[in-house]
Design an enzyme around this catalytic site. Sequence first.
Site, PDB file in Angstrom:
ATOM      1  CG  HIS A   1      -5.309  -2.976   0.876  1.00  0.00           C
ATOM      2  ND1 HIS A   1      -4.929  -2.787  -0.350  1.00  0.00           N
ATOM      3  CD2 HIS A   1      -5.447  -1.958   2.030  1.00  0.00           C
ATOM      4  CE1 HIS A   1      -3.874  -1.962   0.047  1.00  0.00           C
ATOM      5  NE2 HIS A   1      -4.092  -1.302   1.157  1.00  0.00           N
TER       6      HIS A   1
ATOM      7  CB  SER B   1      -1.162  -0.313   1.586  1.00  0.00           C
ATOM      8  OG  SER B   1      -2.305   0.789   0.824  1.00  0.00           O
TER       9      SER B   1
ATOM     10  CD  GLU C   1      -5.517  -5.091  -3.389  1.00  0.00           C
ATOM     11  OE1 GLU C   1      -4.045  -5.749  -3.588  1.00  0.00           O
ATOM     12  OE2 GLU C   1      -5.405  -4.273  -2.094  1.00  0.00           O
TER      13      GLU C   1
END
Length: 329
Positions: free
Chosen positions: A308, A164, A276
């Site tokens: 995610h 991320s 995501e």
Amino acid sequence: MRSRMMCGRVALRRAAAGLVLALALPFGVAAVGLEATAGARMNPAGMDFWVDSSMGPIKSRVFRAADGNTRRVVYALDGLRARNDLSGWEIDTEVSRVLTDWNINVVMPVGGQSSFYSDWVAPSNTNGQRTTYAWETFLTQDLRWALRDRLGLNPNGNGVFGLSMGGSAALALAAYHPEQFRYAGSYSGYLNISAPGMREGLRLALLDAGGFNIDAMWGPPWDPRWLRNDPFMFAPLLRQNGTRLWIATGNGVNGPRDVIKAPMDVFHLGNSMALETVALANTRAFQARVDSIGGLNAVFDYTPVGVHGWRYWEDQVYKMLPDLSAHLG
């Protein structure tokens, strides 16, 4: 013709609004709310490595290669909700044990919540921050040379990977410090920060993760620092440097590993799916940009499912590991 143009503008506004909504969701909830890798825990083999900086003393966790070499070094960068005690990579995964078995020294900087591991223009005026973040300087100067001088670790030809926020930062570090980082990995990274809605979404995300004012990071939206830190914009540097890249993202679809055990897990899973999906759109745009400039020395891995969360990021480290190992030392 005018009708089609109006429809296009409406679609663009809706897409931007969707990005803001998704990015406004807590970045770290998906990584924390669902069950982490079984058996993950603090690794007693790690050492606390403190280094002075303009931000004060900063701790990193260092895990030495099993064969004792000092040549092969990789940095692991955390996500937006990085904690001040341990890296999420140590808390929620086993990568510190697996990579050292592959004779790779692992460096995990600790802290840097919402920092994007960059040098900020000022302290945040919305949360009482007193010192200006200077993470790029710390990683490429203070920590780098301290690892060489005190542990003998190779300061050149290292690898760096992150998830991320850390994925975007890993590419930036490799782009602007190629002598230090010859390899960079990004998992679920935000690689098209200039896309419609992204800056507004990131503003809300930083406020949610620690109350940070994003204007203290790279200045107002028209400041050139925004473009400097956007992988979409600095992609030609990665091509010029010949950096080996591993770029991965899921598709926002949950799989059988995303077990729901409590009511709040449903909320966390929804957040992780939305985040995501944004990462996927960013990564697709970045790859299109890369193709337009003649390609990069890169692997792009789009998984058939993936949200995610730490399970998927840990999987990517292990999938990347043979390639990483071949390009270190």
